[in-house]
Design a protein around this motif. Structure first.
Motif, PDB file in Angstrom:
ATOM      1  N   ALA A 500     -45.036  21.577  94.795  1.00  0.00           N
ATOM      2  CA  ALA A 500     -44.711  20.947  93.516  1.00  0.00           C
ATOM      3  C   ALA A 500     -44.213  22.020  92.560  1.00  0.00           C
ATOM      4  O   ALA A 500     -44.770  23.127  92.508  1.00  0.00           O
ATOM      5  CB  ALA A 500     -45.912  20.213  92.935  1.00  0.00           C
ATOM      6  N   LEU A 501     -43.202  21.679  91.804  1.00  0.00           N
ATOM      7  CA  LEU A 501     -42.506  22.634  90.939  1.00  0.00           C
ATOM      8  C   LEU A 501     -42.545  22.159  89.501  1.00  0.00           C
ATOM      9  O   LEU A 501     -42.478  20.962  89.226  1.00  0.00           O
ATOM     10  CB  LEU A 501     -41.067  22.780  91.432  1.00  0.00           C
ATOM     11  N   ALA A 502     -42.653  23.098  88.593  1.00  0.00           N
ATOM     12  CA  ALA A 502     -42.591  22.780  87.162  1.00  0.00           C
ATOM     13  C   ALA A 502     -41.933  23.938  86.438  1.00  0.00           C
ATOM     14  O   ALA A 502     -41.844  25.055  86.945  1.00  0.00           O
ATOM     15  CB  ALA A 502     -43.983  22.500  86.597  1.00  0.00           C
ATOM     16  N   ALA A 503     -41.482  23.641  85.215  1.00  0.00           N
ATOM     17  CA  ALA A 503     -40.783  24.647  84.417  1.00  0.00           C
ATOM     18  C   ALA A 503     -41.351  24.704  83.004  1.00  0.00           C
ATOM     19  O   ALA A 503     -42.140  25.565  82.662  1.00  0.00           O
ATOM     20  CB  ALA A 503     -39.282  24.358  84.402  1.00  0.00           C
ATOM     21  N   GLY A 504     -40.959  23.730  82.163  1.00  0.00           N
ATOM     22  CA  GLY A 504     -41.271  23.781  80.747  1.00  0.00           C
ATOM     23  C   GLY A 504     -42.749  23.919  80.431  1.00  0.00           C
ATOM     24  O   GLY A 504     -43.142  24.693  79.550  1.00  0.00           O
ATOM     25  N   ILE A 505     -43.599  23.180  81.143  1.00  0.00           N
ATOM     26  CA  ILE A 505     -45.035  23.235  80.821  1.00  0.00           C
ATOM     27  C   ILE A 505     -45.621  24.605  81.144  1.00  0.00           C
ATOM     28  O   ILE A 505     -46.590  25.037  80.511  1.00  0.00           O
ATOM     29  CB  ILE A 505     -45.832  22.125  81.541  1.00  0.00           C
ATOM     30  N   PHE A 506     -45.038  25.290  82.132  1.00  0.00           N
ATOM     31  CA  PHE A 506     -45.480  26.646  82.428  1.00  0.00           C
ATOM     32  C   PHE A 506     -44.916  27.631  81.399  1.00  0.00           C
ATOM     33  O   PHE A 506     -45.617  28.514  80.923  1.00  0.00           O
ATOM     34  CB  PHE A 506     -45.045  27.070  83.834  1.00  0.00           C
ATOM     35  N   HIS A 507     -43.628  27.456  81.052  1.00  0.00           N
ATOM     36  CA  HIS A 507     -43.001  28.370  80.091  1.00  0.00           C
ATOM     37  C   HIS A 507     -43.755  28.364  78.758  1.00  0.00           C
ATOM     38  O   HIS A 507     -43.981  29.412  78.154  1.00  0.00           O
ATOM     39  CB  HIS A 507     -41.543  27.974  79.833  1.00  0.00           C
ATOM     40  N   ARG A 508     -44.112  27.158  78.302  1.00  0.00           N
ATOM     41  CA  ARG A 508     -44.735  27.024  76.980  1.00  0.00           C
ATOM     42  C   ARG A 508     -46.257  27.184  77.036  1.00  0.00           C
ATOM     43  O   ARG A 508     -46.935  26.997  76.035  1.00  0.00           O
ATOM     44  CB  ARG A 508     -44.390  25.647  76.395  1.00  0.00           C
ATOM     45  N   ARG A 509     -46.780  27.475  78.215  1.00  0.00           N
ATOM     46  CA  ARG A 509     -48.224  27.656  78.427  1.00  0.00           C
ATOM     47  C   ARG A 509     -49.023  26.386  78.093  1.00  0.00           C
ATOM     48  O   ARG A 509     -50.193  26.444  77.725  1.00  0.00           O
ATOM     49  CB  ARG A 509     -48.755  28.842  77.602  1.00  0.00           C
ATOM     50  N   GLU A 510     -48.381  25.242  78.252  1.00  0.00           N
ATOM     51  CA  GLU A 510     -49.095  23.977  78.041  1.00  0.00           C
ATOM     52  C   GLU A 510     -50.055  23.691  79.197  1.00  0.00           C
ATOM     53  O   GLU A 510     -51.094  23.057  79.006  1.00  0.00           O
ATOM     54  CB  GLU A 510     -48.083  22.840  77.885  1.00  0.00           C
ATOM     55  N   VAL A 511     -49.674  24.135  80.365  1.00  0.00           N
ATOM     56  CA  VAL A 511     -50.511  24.046  81.570  1.00  0.00           C
ATOM     57  C   VAL A 511     -50.389  25.384  82.283  1.00  0.00           C
ATOM     58  O   VAL A 511     -49.278  25.919  82.412  1.00  0.00           O
ATOM     59  CB  VAL A 511     -50.063  22.903  82.500  1.00  0.00           C
ATOM     60  N   GLY A 512     -51.494  25.926  82.736  1.00  0.00           N
ATOM     61  CA  GLY A 512     -51.461  27.201  83.448  1.00  0.00           C
ATOM     62  C   GLY A 512     -51.480  27.010  84.952  1.00  0.00           C
ATOM     63  O   GLY A 512     -52.045  26.037  85.466  1.00  0.00           O
ATOM     64  N   ILE A 513     -50.868  27.936  85.668  1.00  0.00           N
ATOM     65  CA  ILE A 513     -50.874  27.872  87.124  1.00  0.00           C
ATOM     66  C   ILE A 513     -52.305  27.958  87.653  1.00  0.00           C
ATOM     67  O   ILE A 513     -52.684  27.241  88.589  1.00  0.00           O
ATOM     68  CB  ILE A 513     -49.984  28.985  87.706  1.00  0.00           C
ATOM     69  N   GLY A 514     -53.122  28.810  87.041  1.00  0.00           N
ATOM     70  CA  GLY A 514     -54.516  28.902  87.446  1.00  0.00           C
ATOM     71  C   GLY A 514     -55.267  27.601  87.235  1.00  0.00           C
ATOM     72  O   GLY A 514     -56.100  27.202  88.058  1.00  0.00           O
ATOM     73  N   GLU A 515     -54.965  26.911  86.128  1.00  0.00           N
ATOM     74  CA  GLU A 515     -55.591  25.613  85.860  1.00  0.00           C
ATOM     75  C   GLU A 515     -55.245  24.615  86.954  1.00  0.00           C
ATOM     76  O   GLU A 515     -56.111  23.855  87.424  1.00  0.00           O
ATOM     77  CB  GLU A 515     -55.122  25.100  84.501  1.00  0.00           C
ATOM     78  N   VAL A 516     -53.984  24.599  87.352  1.00  0.00           N
ATOM     79  CA  VAL A 516     -53.557  23.686  88.416  1.00  0.00           C
ATOM     80  C   VAL A 516     -54.291  24.000  89.716  1.00  0.00           C
ATOM     81  O   VAL A 516     -54.830  23.105  90.383  1.00  0.00           O
ATOM     82  CB  VAL A 516     -52.033  23.781  88.627  1.00  0.00           C
ATOM     83  N   LYS A 517     -54.340  25.264  90.088  1.00  0.00           N
ATOM     84  CA  LYS A 517     -54.948  25.632  91.368  1.00  0.00           C
ATOM     85  C   LYS A 517     -56.457  25.391  91.369  1.00  0.00           C
ATOM     86  O   LYS A 517     -57.023  25.011  92.404  1.00  0.00           O
ATOM     87  CB  LYS A 517     -54.615  27.080  91.690  1.00  0.00           C
ATOM     88  N   ASN A 518     -57.103  25.605  90.242  1.00  0.00           N
ATOM     89  CA  ASN A 518     -58.548  25.327  90.183  1.00  0.00           C
ATOM     90  C   ASN A 518     -58.823  23.845  90.412  1.00  0.00           C
ATOM     91  O   ASN A 518     -59.770  23.482  91.117  1.00  0.00           O
ATOM     92  CB  ASN A 518     -59.110  25.762  88.831  1.00  0.00           C
ATOM     93  N   LEU A 519     -57.988  22.991  89.814  1.00  0.00           N
ATOM     94  CA  LEU A 519     -58.171  21.556  90.011  1.00  0.00           C
ATOM     95  C   LEU A 519     -57.919  21.171  91.469  1.00  0.00           C
ATOM     96  O   LEU A 519     -58.656  20.366  92.044  1.00  0.00           O
ATOM     97  CB  LEU A 519     -57.243  20.771  89.084  1.00  0.00           C
ATOM     98  N   LEU A 520     -56.870  21.728  92.069  1.00  0.00           N
ATOM     99  CA  LEU A 520     -56.577  21.423  93.469  1.00  0.00           C
ATOM    100  C   LEU A 520     -57.730  21.851  94.361  1.00  0.00           C
ATOM    101  O   LEU A 520     -58.157  21.106  95.253  1.00  0.00           O
ATOM    102  CB  LEU A 520     -55.281  22.116  93.900  1.00  0.00           C
TER     103      LEU A 520
END
Length: 529
Positions: A500-520
């Motif tokens: 899964a790919l994302a751009a804007g939410i990562f750029h603006r720090r609205e959602v963090g990659i670590g947050e996503v992986k912790n939930l997964l």
């Protein structure tokens, strides 16, 4: 002296950069004699089995390489290089390998698997090896359609295995010679550690494992990919931007969300599994050597040690210098500059239109050219579909789904129209026609966008992703619409997407990659931590 066996393969720059990152110098093999001179030799393998072996033989490298391995001199093979140790491969019937190991390399059974295997998987060590002295069960990066079977491999060579439908050989080692199916130079800190020990230690040492061997199956992780849309702003600087429905201006200026290299490094440090650059400015009139994205790739690959994909403008063109460049020429220059995969967008739609009109491919498309030389895993198809609502399936000849999101007039059915020119122009090709044809032409992965969801933060278009996953056997990357970490969990659980790919939410720090992986991880979904 540390030598790199650079025989015109794909992205060997990353190996060079990784060695230099570890504080060592490395020089390229220029003649067969250099293979004999090298204190340590790194043999990368990028591309198809046949193209690798043909180049080794044509350049006179095959025999010195066999002698070096027979003499037990420090040698490290990567990816297809491991496969080249065998007698042959189903990928290139009739092409002999180096014959160091008995048997044939086999294609993965794609009955229930996405093939190629692309992503982060574990390994199971069968003996203690100094190269893996600090290995702590981290995932490592694999990208391949063919594998070396465990059966028939001499026990003295077997170092590690991995599971992907079957148990296959992921590393071999005997004496001072080792080879790995995964890419240590693309496996983050864990991979750099393996390379460091090869470079620093005087010799490779192996010994039996104490106790019973580990039998826990390994799992391919779901990938989280950070995407950077790159274009020039009004001052001529390359910036990362993002827009809703492709409108990237704000207050009259191109929206600037950061510098490409700096942002890519940030995502690498935050744990992104891959980085994708999409060139959304037309640079094609430049001479190939002056393409601005080449410098972005070179600089990024010096600091980022996960896979890099580049898309936008990968097609034939004539530069301002009057020189014609084929799509293969363009792709080759990007590979040599640090790209691991090439993403093809609008040109794929044009190719599919021609195939559907003629009833067969002509063998000259960018997809076919690049796949033949560099392998299917190097070709990503970026699809930009949009919904077209119809009142009944009989209203169109295209592949229709019944949707839970009715159209503006209550329509319960829709099909997905493929677009070109950044989504601004629709074509009479549906998404099923496109992805199936591209798979047949040799593409190895689908980057599935959705114009209707772009920038909405309402979640991925699960109906679209399910439809495509049911039609192809190659991996599918879900894109467009992510707004929360939960959206990533949903797309993996409900569609079987491979990444899964994302751009804007990562750029603006609205959602963090670590947050996503912790939930997964908490949801039981395999991911690289």
């Amino acid at each position: 002296m540390i030598y790199l066996l650079d025989y015109g393969a794909g992205n060997v720059r990353s190996v060079r950069n990784a060695v230099q990152r570890l504080g060592e110098e490395i020089v390229a093999v220029r003649s067969p004699a250099d293979i004999e001179l090298a204190d340590k030799l790194i043999f990368p393998g990028v591309g198809s089995f046949g193209s690798v072996m043909h180049r080794l033989i044509a350049d006179g490298y095959a025999e010195p390489l066999r002698r070096r391995i027979a003499e037990n001199r420090p040698t490290l093979g990567i990816c297809v290089a491991l496969q080249a140790f065998f007698e042959g491969s189903e990928e290139s019937p009739g092409v002999p390998g180096l014959g160091i190991l008995p048997g044939m390399v086999r294609r993965f059974d794609d009955g229930q698997l996405a093939v190629p295997q692309i992503g982060w998987n574990g390994i199971r060590l069968h003996k203690h090896c100094s190269l893996f002295a600090d290995y702590q069960s981290e995932n490592l990066y694999f990208v391949h359609s063919y594998h070396a079977p465990v059966q028939g491999l001499p026990e003295e060579w077997l170092l590690a295995t991995t599971d992907y439908g079957v148990e296959f050989v992921s590393a071999v080692c005997r004496g001072n010679v080792a080879a790995m199916q995964f890419h240590p130079e693309k496996s983050g800190a864990a991979g750099l550690g393996i390379l460091k020990r090869f470079l620093m230690d005087d010799r490779i040492s192996c010994r039996p494992l104490p106790g019973q061997p580990v039998t826990t199956p390994t799992r391919l992780a779901k990938r989280i990919i950070a995407c950077l849309d790159v274009r020039s702003n009004d001052q001529g600087d390359l910036v990362v931007t993002k827009g809703d429905q492709y409108d990237v201006r704000e207050a009259g200026q191109v929206r600037n969300l950061g510098k490409p290299v700096e942002l890519a490094r940030r995502y690498f440090e935050e744990g992104a599994d891959e980085i994708t650059f999409l060139n959304i400015t037309a640079f094609r009139d430049f001479p190939l050597a002056d393409q601005p994205m080449l410098e972005i790739l070179r600089r990024t690959s010096e600091q980022v040690f996960v896979p890099l994909t580049i898309g936008g403008g990968i097609r034939e063109f004539t530069g301002s210098d009057g020189v014609f460049y084929s799509a293969l020429d363009v792709a080759s220059e990007y590979f040599r500059s640090g790209a691991d995969k090439i993403s093809i967008g609008s040109d794929a739609v044009t190719t599919v239109e021609q195939v559907l009109a003629n009833g067969r491919p002509n063998g000259k498309s960018a997809i076919e050219q690049i796949s033949r030389v560099y392998g299917a895993q190097a070709v990503v198809i970026s699809v930009d579909p949009r919904r077209v609502y119809v009142t009944s399936p009989q209203q169109t000849n295209h592949a229709v789904i019944e949707t839970v999101f009715p159209g503006p007039h209550g329509e319960r059915y829709c099909w997905y129209q493929c677009t070109v020119k950044g989504g601004r122009e629709g074509r009479d090709v549906d998404v099923v026609q496109l992805v199936r044809t591209c798979e047949q032409l040799g593409a190895g992965e689908i980057l599935l966008n959705c114009i209707d969801r772009d920038g909405t933060k309402n979640g991925f278009d699960l109906e679209l992703i399910r439809q495509v996953k049911q039609q192809v056997k190659i991996p599918v990357i879900a894109s467009s619409g992510a707004g929360t970490a939960t959206h990533f969990q949903e797309v993996f659980e409900q569609t079987g997407a491979d990444a899964a790919l994302a751009a804007g939410i990562f750029h603006r720090r609205e959602v963090g990659i670590g947050e996503v992986k912790n939930l997964l991880r908490d949801s039981g979904i395999a991911c690289r931590q």
